[in-house]
Write an enzyme that holds these catalytic residues in place. Structure first.
Site, PDB file in Angstrom:
ATOM      1  N   THR A 181       0.857  -1.186   0.000  1.00 25.44           N
ATOM      2  CA  THR A 181       0.000   0.000   0.000  1.00 25.44           C
ATOM      3  C   THR A 181       0.890   1.231   0.000  1.00 25.44           C
ATOM      4  OG1 THR A 181      -0.062   0.184   2.396  1.00 25.44           O
ATOM      5  CG2 THR A 181      -1.730  -1.195   1.380  1.00 25.44           C
ATOM      6  N   GLU A 326      -5.884  -3.881   0.255  1.00 27.13           N
ATOM      7  CA  GLU A 326      -6.161  -4.995   1.169  1.00 27.13           C
ATOM      8  C   GLU A 326      -7.361  -5.834   0.723  1.00 27.13           C
ATOM      9  OE1 GLU A 326      -5.605  -1.897   1.921  1.00 27.13           O
ATOM     10  OE2 GLU A 326      -4.327  -1.672   3.696  1.00 27.13           O
ATOM     11  N   LYS A 437     -13.540  18.121  13.043  1.00 27.63           N
ATOM     12  CA  LYS A 437     -14.485  18.297  14.147  1.00 27.63           C
ATOM     13  C   LYS A 437     -14.522  19.761  14.546  1.00 27.63           C
ATOM     14  CE  LYS A 437     -16.325  15.542  17.830  1.00 27.63           C
ATOM     15  NZ  LYS A 437     -16.151  14.284  18.580  1.00 27.63           N
ATOM     16  N   TRP A 442     -19.193  17.028  13.241  1.00 30.79           N
ATOM     17  CA  TRP A 442     -18.324  16.512  12.198  1.00 30.79           C
ATOM     18  C   TRP A 442     -18.565  17.222  10.868  1.00 30.79           C
ATOM     19  CZ3 TRP A 442     -14.455  13.797  13.839  1.00 30.79           C
ATOM     20  CH2 TRP A 442     -14.580  12.945  14.939  1.00 30.79           C
TER      21      TRP A 442
END
Lengths: 545, 545
Positions: A181, A326, A437, A442
């Site tokens: 990755t 993955e 935040k 959020w």
């Protein structure tokens, strides 16, 4: 039932036996090379013979540093089917990362595209395990290179027989490919794919995409990206004509010529390419898309207005896939369901603009990271996306520490926050670490980016979190304007545009204009780099640094 | 990769979660019942709860004696996914065979279609292991029956919760279904299917058929035939609307009404049904096939002229599949390749009239039984068809003797003789035991049957071998004439018709006219019975018996 192992070998031999005259087409700057599955299988057998003669044994790692071309297709099957493991190296990785992963994987042979071998030379002395370099070109004159020992690909294989006794009495869980990755923090993490995983991934994506033998795929995603999303395997399984555009993926006129001449029916690519292609089309670029039935986008979110434009202006349906290195990588596809046939075009585009619905064979959950409970399928409640299934990694290669973090409980914790609609379509909200935040609420950096990119004067936008004394965090937008408004665009214009698009408190106070955004080696916004470079400047200006 | 088992459970839950409003439609004589995957999953969960309460444990056998209806679909998933094994009983088997296989499989519970329970009553006392009979009907009045203990299906499940914790921490090789072959000699032989095998079969057939979520399948093949060719599993995996015609499969007007009203896109059935349907069409029967994209035929050879008539007269493409109870069952499909697009319609029909090309995931060989070598892919050299792969049986249930004969070397020896064209399409020549050897040369009974059935005055024809002093064996044709020529058709007409169709020495000297041909419980010509009944008569007439 028979204890027959699931091996990529079956797909390779099925294609060669039943579709011997089907073409694999490889486009080079110097011209187009075409051969058949029969030719390909013979050369792949020669390659396997050559690898064996070099002492490559079961489980040994063989690396490729290459774009999409016919020799890479030979490596894709020849290496795994003779028993070894193909390590696809991302050619855009930093030297530091390349050295790390080649040594970490203990690659024994390195196959290199003929026009990029000079990229390897500067750090060849740091590669501890490479025994031989192979330059992926036809027989002929060896270029001047300090790599040693070195051989040309076609010279390497030419004296070996066109048949090879590929072993089939094997464990289907044996490794066949490895890919690291592109970590934005820490060392790259290796994912080892098994024959079983990739065979099942091919079946499931073949079913989910409705891949037909009549299709013709243009492999735009570089073959060093998570096995090019499985397309080379699924297409070979089904005997499709496959077209490998090599370095031409960045030349939109050539790409359009290939699509028209080879009668491409579908293609997978990252948004970067589709955005470039769209600009080319908007500038009146020549094209003929009559053969295309679907384009697929993945890797990062495709702006909705572009999906819309592709469909309405150019008659091309585009859907998205979601996944990760993955996950082999396909987890979801955003194709609308048959029950949605009566929807308006715009509603269908809304569906295609989501990250999609899980494909059969996987378990996908969205989990509230605080309570550990599954969120409602209401399109509102946010949760981290967890995935489980036979083509999902269970660990990182020789990295127990990162493994424990990402695979703590039999599920792959993606680090992506999303919602799931009652129809099962996931919308990505953010990376867990990129959420902003502000005053306890959020803000999704992705939603805000998409809103800003909806403004006609904006080419690209990335949003990151800016520390704030009063609100804890505030969004900071890094914006690349369209070329014709570079000198005239203002912060206020964008803020004004956003007024009826997002909640008032989402509107960024700070907007930075840039010539381009830093990207990772797989084309995603490199927010780590943005944070490192942009934020100190702003804080400094504010007199706080 | 994760060690996630391949289980049918994933397909069931995928369909229920992501296609909750898709329909499963079950057609009864009394009317049409329709419900959704959501309803189906709830009732399947209730069924699992009921089975557990009856003490059904992992690996226990539960039998069904039923045609295609919604409760059978619940059994198809409920029994395997709760851990037990569904034994589908062919309702057309002889009492002797039924008693044998129920006792051999040690079935504990027997689910019976509500209108056929009286078929079981006469031999119930011979069933050693059945603990409970369940009549597959809604709650209401129990019919007068000597079966005991007995309960109505909906009564059995109604008090159990609509959720069930289906186990997923299982071995994918666990058995999930069992089906006995309709042996024409000796005792029936049991084939045990595994979750792994059926999941892979679903993926491979889904890919090979190009099954789309937009499709709608009419399951004509009875669900006691080799898991109805895998269609219920593949369709559930992909979230298709599925239509179960129950007993209506013999009523062509109703079948056509279902096709039109439910907008069926594909269907699988045996030639018997397609021949009946064709007769109905030829007699001017009402139909609307505009939704159909493919009909699939299997179980025995479909006469070419009918495939041609379906396409030319009724605009419906028909392809064949080849397989056996031992192969889950699909091995091949006779869909033409994209490279054949430019062929004439007749050439494409030639392809569709073959037994087809192997689907991905299997190994198929044609082997000369005398030399043991693979025959050439030239469409001429004959060999026995051998199959290997993850959805091919490796043994018969508790029958080492038959196992040793049929699976001697890791391959399933089908007992079918065929040729393979250079494009990979198999043409069946005969069963090894049905080939006729006349003066040292082989005559294919199947080819001769097809030639005879090409004659417009012939409805059906079966060819068997007649002992002959001079030629060792000669072909004997048993012919069912078309209804309007029953009284006028002559042997000489048929012999004359064959003159330019087959080699002269293939033309049968003996032709017997019959009202109907004996068939096996799966609708194939019962040549064993023909040999027993027809040959002694002829030999007697010749004065040799």
């Amino acid at each position: 039932m028979m204890n027959s192992p699931l091996l990529l070998t079956n797909f390779m031999q099925h294609a060669a036996r039943y579709y011997p005259t089907k073409e694999i087409v490889s486009v080079y700057a110097t011209g187009t090379f075409r051969y058949t599955y029969d030719d390909w299988y013979k050369r792949t057998s020669q390659l396997a013979g050559a690898l064996r003669s070099l002492g490559i044994k079961k489980g040994d790692r063989v690396a490729s540093f290459s774009l999409n071309n016919h020799r890479h297709m030979e490596l894709y099957f020849g290496v795994p089917c003779m028993g070894a493991v193909l390590h696809t190296l991302n050619i855009r990785l930093s030297v530091e990362n390349l050295v790390y992963i080649i040594n970490h994987a203990e690659d024994r042979i390195l196959f290199i595209d003929e026009d990029v071998y000079f990229l390897i030379e500067p750090f060849k002395d740091q590669l501890k395990t490479i025994e031989k370099y192979v330059i992926m070109s036809q027989s002929g004159v060896m270029p001047q290179t300090s790599l040693s020992p070195v051989v040309l690909y076609d010279d390497l294989i030419k004296d070996f027989p066109e048949t090879y006794d590929f072993p089939i009495d094997r464990d289907e869980n044996e490794p066949c490919l490895i890919c690291y990755t592109s970590a934005t923090t820490g060392d790259p993490k290796g994912v080892v794919y098994s024959h079983r995983g990739l065979v099942l991934h091919s079946f499931a994506t073949g079913v989910a995409l409705g891949v037909q033998e009549t299709d013709c795929s243009l492999h735009i995603v570089p073959m060093f990206h998570a096995n090019a999303w499985g397309a080379p395997f699924a297409c070979t399984m089904r005997g499709l004509k496959q077209v490998l555009p090599g370095r031409q993926i960045l030349d939109m006129a050539t790409l359009c010529r290939i699509i028209a001449e080879e009668k491409i029916t579908f293609s997978c690519g990252v948004p970067t390419i589709w955005i470039m292609l769209h600009s080319y089309l908007e500038s009146g670029g020549a094209h003929d898309f009559s053969s295309i039935r679907y384009l697929f986008s993945g890797g990062s979110a495709m702006p909705r207005h572009l999906i819309e434009s592709y469909e309405k202006q150019y008659g091309v349906m585009m859907a998205q896939g979601y996944g990760a290195t993955e996950t082999s990588p396909v987890v979801t596809l955003s194709v609308p369901k048959s029950s949605m046939e009566t929807m308006s075009i715009d509603e269908k585009i809304d569906i295609r603009a989501t990250a999609g619905m899980p494909i059969p064979g996987l378990d996908v959950r969205l989990v509230n990271t605080e309570t550990g409970k599954d969120v409602l399928m209401d399109g509102k409640e946010m949760g981290e996306i967890l995935v489980r299934g036979p083509w999902i990694a269970s660990e990182y290669y020789k990295d127990p520490k990162q493994t424990a973090i990402t695979f703590p409980d039999g599920w792959f914790h993606t680090g992506d926050i999303g919602t799931m609609s009652k129809e099962g379509y996931i919308s990505l909200v953010d990376r867990t670490k990129d959420l902003i935040k502000s005053a306890g609420e959020w803000i999704s950096s992705i939603d805000l980016e998409n809103a800003i990119m909806g403004f006609s004067k904006v080419l690209e936008a990335a949003v990151i979190s800016l520390p704030d004394d009063k609100w804890q965090e505030r969004p900071l937008a890094c914006v690349v304007p369209q070329p014709d408004v570079v000198k005239t665009i203002t912060k206020e214009e964008i803020q004004d545009y956003l007024k009826d698009k997002v909640a008032k408190w989402w509107i960024p106070d700070e907007i930075v204009f840039m010539q381009e955004l830093p990207k990772t080696s797989v084309g995603k916004f490199n927010k780590k780099k943005l944070r490192e470079t942009v934020i100190p400047d702003i804080l400094k200006k504010r007199g706080k640094a």
